[in-house]
Design a protein around this motif. Structure first.
Motif, PDB file in Angstrom:
ATOM      1  N   LEU A  36       1.048   7.054   6.966  1.00 47.10           N
ATOM      2  CA  LEU A  36       2.045   5.984   6.943  1.00 47.10           C
ATOM      3  C   LEU A  36       3.119   6.340   7.957  1.00 47.10           C
ATOM      4  O   LEU A  36       3.754   7.391   7.865  1.00 47.10           O
ATOM      5  CB  LEU A  36       2.701   5.823   5.573  1.00 47.10           C
ATOM      6  CG  LEU A  36       3.863   4.815   5.636  1.00 47.10           C
ATOM      7  CD1 LEU A  36       3.373   3.399   5.403  1.00 47.10           C
ATOM      8  CD2 LEU A  36       4.985   5.151   4.684  1.00 47.10           C
ATOM      9  N   GLU A  70      -1.069   1.759   8.058  1.00 48.88           N
ATOM     10  CA  GLU A  70      -0.001   1.513   7.085  1.00 48.88           C
ATOM     11  C   GLU A  70       1.323   1.824   7.783  1.00 48.88           C
ATOM     12  O   GLU A  70       1.543   2.950   8.226  1.00 48.88           O
ATOM     13  CB  GLU A  70      -0.186   2.375   5.833  1.00 48.88           C
ATOM     14  CG  GLU A  70      -1.508   2.094   5.108  1.00 48.88           C
ATOM     15  CD  GLU A  70      -1.775   3.074   3.973  1.00 48.88           C
ATOM     16  OE1 GLU A  70      -0.834   3.329   3.188  1.00 48.88           O
ATOM     17  OE2 GLU A  70      -2.905   3.573   3.874  1.00 48.88           O
ATOM     18  N   TYR A 101      -1.545  -2.700   6.914  1.00 44.63           N
ATOM     19  CA  TYR A 101      -0.674  -3.025   5.786  1.00 44.63           C
ATOM     20  C   TYR A 101       0.782  -2.890   6.209  1.00 44.63           C
ATOM     21  O   TYR A 101       1.179  -1.876   6.789  1.00 44.63           O
ATOM     22  CB  TYR A 101      -0.948  -2.087   4.606  1.00 44.63           C
ATOM     23  CG  TYR A 101      -2.100  -2.524   3.723  1.00 44.63           C
ATOM     24  CD1 TYR A 101      -1.871  -3.147   2.499  1.00 44.63           C
ATOM     25  CD2 TYR A 101      -3.416  -2.318   4.123  1.00 44.63           C
ATOM     26  CE1 TYR A 101      -2.925  -3.547   1.685  1.00 44.63           C
ATOM     27  CE2 TYR A 101      -4.486  -2.716   3.315  1.00 44.63           C
ATOM     28  CZ  TYR A 101      -4.224  -3.329   2.108  1.00 44.63           C
ATOM     29  OH  TYR A 101      -5.275  -3.733   1.295  1.00 44.63           O
ATOM     30  N   GLN A 103       4.408  -2.238   4.946  1.00 44.12           N
ATOM     31  CA  GLN A 103       5.085  -1.660   3.788  1.00 44.12           C
ATOM     32  C   GLN A 103       6.577  -1.927   3.899  1.00 44.12           C
ATOM     33  O   GLN A 103       7.169  -1.793   4.970  1.00 44.12           O
ATOM     34  CB  GLN A 103       4.830  -0.153   3.710  1.00 44.12           C
ATOM     35  CG  GLN A 103       5.515   0.523   2.521  1.00 44.12           C
ATOM     36  CD  GLN A 103       4.964   1.905   2.251  1.00 44.12           C
ATOM     37  OE1 GLN A 103       3.755   2.076   2.081  1.00 44.12           O
ATOM     38  NE2 GLN A 103       5.841   2.895   2.209  1.00 44.12           N
TER      39      GLN A 103
END
Length: 635
Positions: A36, A70, A101, A103
């Motif tokens: 991430l 992410e 994704y 976040q």
């Protein structure tokens, strides 16, 4: 307030976790974690001048191109800029790849959670990340919360996120994931960390197909990396339904150990790592994702992100963050693939030569002294590996000459030229660029042009006059063991001289011929090698000579398609260095007229200072000058 005489006494040793049967020390990292990037959120909030919308947009596109799936893009409830940036990503067709994704982060406050969920409405893939500090220090000082109050708030906020996302039929078009951070995890009682995460997990209801993410941050790094790894292993062993959980790491670098903490914690069972490129973040920063990824790379593990153009990444990070990457930053620093030390340079040079000699290619095992990673794999050139200053040894300059001119210098010539380079670096008070070193080499050894001694015309023939016996009738005379005779014309300072000499071969016969102009040259060392391949191959010849009664040593270099001519040029290069060797100014090969200075003959001082510094005895130079004058008058 008076300063304490023993200030260290106000600190307490950080308590360790009793885990006598820990398993992580015997584990290894065998695969890349889930990554991430929080550059656009955690990294951005720590900048003196946070990124504007366009800078965040360019940075986001770069992260996607690098391979991050992410990306924590914003703290939408913190500012309108963050909210608008998140909406721009979602509402711009094709801006977010289908497998990425987004976040977004929120504290455990119901109004801020609603605003956060609203920011990602309509996204294909979204992760809602909420956090609550759980350590005794924060609960007591910041929130005045008991453990029970913290548990109740965490569960209530988790249920709110669930109701606004996966339980809301209107949100069915989004793949929702949920992340909870017991902030200050590394300073939280290990049992309470498990307890609060159990309660949150039950409130969310994860599955193996869509696990909950528990981020276990070292919000402030307070202990050695092994203690953090113990806490991660304890959590992984004691949380229930481990198969429904993704354990994520978020180490900070307060003690300078974030990379080590992240690696040991992966060995302890973690699945995911959060951080920033080059470790940007509050205080001393987040863990450095570049270092972690390339550490994997050097262990033969694909990190699932691409840093093959690391220079391009550095440019983007420095422009958007307005913070330079430190020259000694692992992998990314401008100096980390450079060697100034002579011993380092020599080892690197030998490593590359051995690799090339063995014909090793891209797929072969990489093993070069001092270089754990091939600089080409991150977009660095080999020219940047070795840089030369006054502290460098013979290997550095020799490496540059090898790469630039394809000349593999003998050790003695490496030593001689390194002295020239060091003197020049001392004069300038800085390192020398590779182009400067190449230019200095070409001038020192007359590779571009030799105005002092030039081979105009020559022939090398066997000395048939001294044959021990005439050939048999009808047979060709065998001359392979006969002495050789050089006959030719040498231009010295632009004036031509007919010379003749006898010797065992072309080089010795030319050396004998040069005695006719007052040069007493003996060949001390000889090396040669090919440059190139096929029909265009050239010969490079290196000759070390001793000159005159003082036996001063001078190197000469010759390059030519014909190996004999290459050797003769090399000998004349050494002769040129001899006559140019008086300190301060060159010695002319013709006498100076009355009142004429050597500076007037060479007003631009084109010869580099320090070349072959050994002084020529005046009587030797004067003898040469007189002989040349006699030759000139007699032609």
């Amino acid at each position: 307030m008076p300063m304490l005489k023993e200030p260290w006494k106000k600190y307490r040793k950080f308590p360790t976790l009793h885990l006598p049967d820990r398993q992580w020390p015997s584990k290894t990292i065998d695969k890349a974690p889930r990554w991430l990037s929080t550059d656009l959120r955690d990294g951005n909030q720590s900048l003196v001048d946070p990124m504007n919308g366009d800078e965040k947009w360019r940075y986001f596109k770069m992260l996607c191109e690098l391979g991050y799936k992410e990306i924590e893009v914003s703290f939408p409830s913190a500012s309108q800029t963050d909210f608008d940036f998140t909406r721009r990503l979602i509402e711009t067709p094709g801006a977010v790849p289908d497998d990425v994704y987004l976040q977004v982060l929120s504290p455990c406050r119901e109004d801020l959670i609603r605003r956060t969920v609203e920011s990602v409405k309509g996204a294909k893939n979204a992760i809602i990340h909420i956090y609550l500090a759980t350590s005794e220090c924060f609960r007591r000082i910041v929130f005045n919360f008991s453990e029970e109050e913290s548990l109740e708030l965490a569960v209530r906020c988790t249920k709110l996120v669930r109701s606004l996302t996966k339980d809301d039929p209107q949100q069915a078009g989004t793949n929702w994931q949920f992340e909870f951070s017991p902030e200050t995890f590394s300073d939280t009682d290990a049992q309470f960390a498990v307890q609060i995460c159990e309660a949150v997990k039950n409130a969310w209801g994860p599955t193996e197909e869509n696990p909950i993410i528990f981020n276990l941050p070292a919000t402030v790094e307070m202990s050695t990396p092994n203690v953090y790894a113990d806490h991660i292993e304890y959590f992984c062993r004691n949380i229930t339904e481990r198969e429904k959980i993704c354990v994520s790491l978020h180490p900070h670098n307060d003690r300078g150990c974030a990379v080590a903490a992240a690696e040991l914690a992966q060995m302890a069972g973690a699945d995911r790592v959060e951080g920033c490129l080059f470790g940007n973040g509050e205080r001393t920063g987040n863990v450095d994702l570049v270092t972690l990824a390339l550490n994997l790379y050097t262990q033969g593990i694909h990190p699932n992100v691409d840093f093959s153009d690391l220079n391009g990444v550095i440019d983007m990070v420095e422009v958007c963050n307005k913070i330079p990457v430190h020259p000694r930053a692992p992998y990314g620093g401008s100096l980390v693939v450079c060697a100034f030390s002579g011993s380092h340079q020599d080892a690197i040079k030998k490593g590359f030569q051995k690799r090339e000699k063995e014909g090793k290619g891209f797929e072969d095992h990489w093993q070069i002294p001092y270089l754990p990673l091939d600089p080409e794999d991150i977009g660095r050139t080999y020219e940047a590996i070795i840089r030369v200053n006054s502290q460098s040894g013979k290997g550095g300059a020799a490496w540059i000459i090898l790469r630039k001119l394809q000349l593999d210098l003998p050790r003695g010539l490496q030593v001689a030229f390194s002295n020239v380079v060091q003197r020049r670096a001392d004069e300038l008070g800085r390192e020398l660029l590779s182009a400067e070193i190449t230019d200095l080499f070409e001038k020192t050894y007359f590779l571009r042009d030799n105005p002092r001694f030039t081979l105009v015309d020559y022939a090398i023939n066997p000395d048939r006059s001294r044959s021990p016996a005439p050939p048999e009738p009808g047979k060709t005379q065998d001359t392979k063991n006969l002495m050789r005779v050089f006959e030719g014309v040498i231009a010295i300072d632009g004036r031509e001289y007919k010379l003749k000499g006898r010797g065992n071969g072309p080089i010795s016969s030319l050396a004998d011929a040069l005695k006719g102009v007052g040069l007493d040259i003996d060949v001390n060392d000889y090396k040669e090698h090919a440059i190139g391949e096929g029909r265009n191959v050239k010969a490079a010849t290196y000759i070390e000579c001793t000159v005159g009664p003082a036996k001063q040593k001078f190197w000469g270099i010759g390059i030519h398609e014909d190996v004999v001519q290459s050797s003769l040029i090399a000998l004349l290069s050494a002769a040129s260095n001899f006559v140019a060797s008086r300190p301060g100014s060159p010695i002319p090969s013709r006498p100076l007229s009355a009142g004429t200075s050597s500076k007037q003959l060479d007003p631009n001082n084109t010869r580099p200072s320090g070349v072959n510094e050994a002084a020529v005895a005046p009587q030797e130079a004067n003898g040469l000058i007189a002989t040349l004058e006699e030759k000139a008058n007699g032609m």
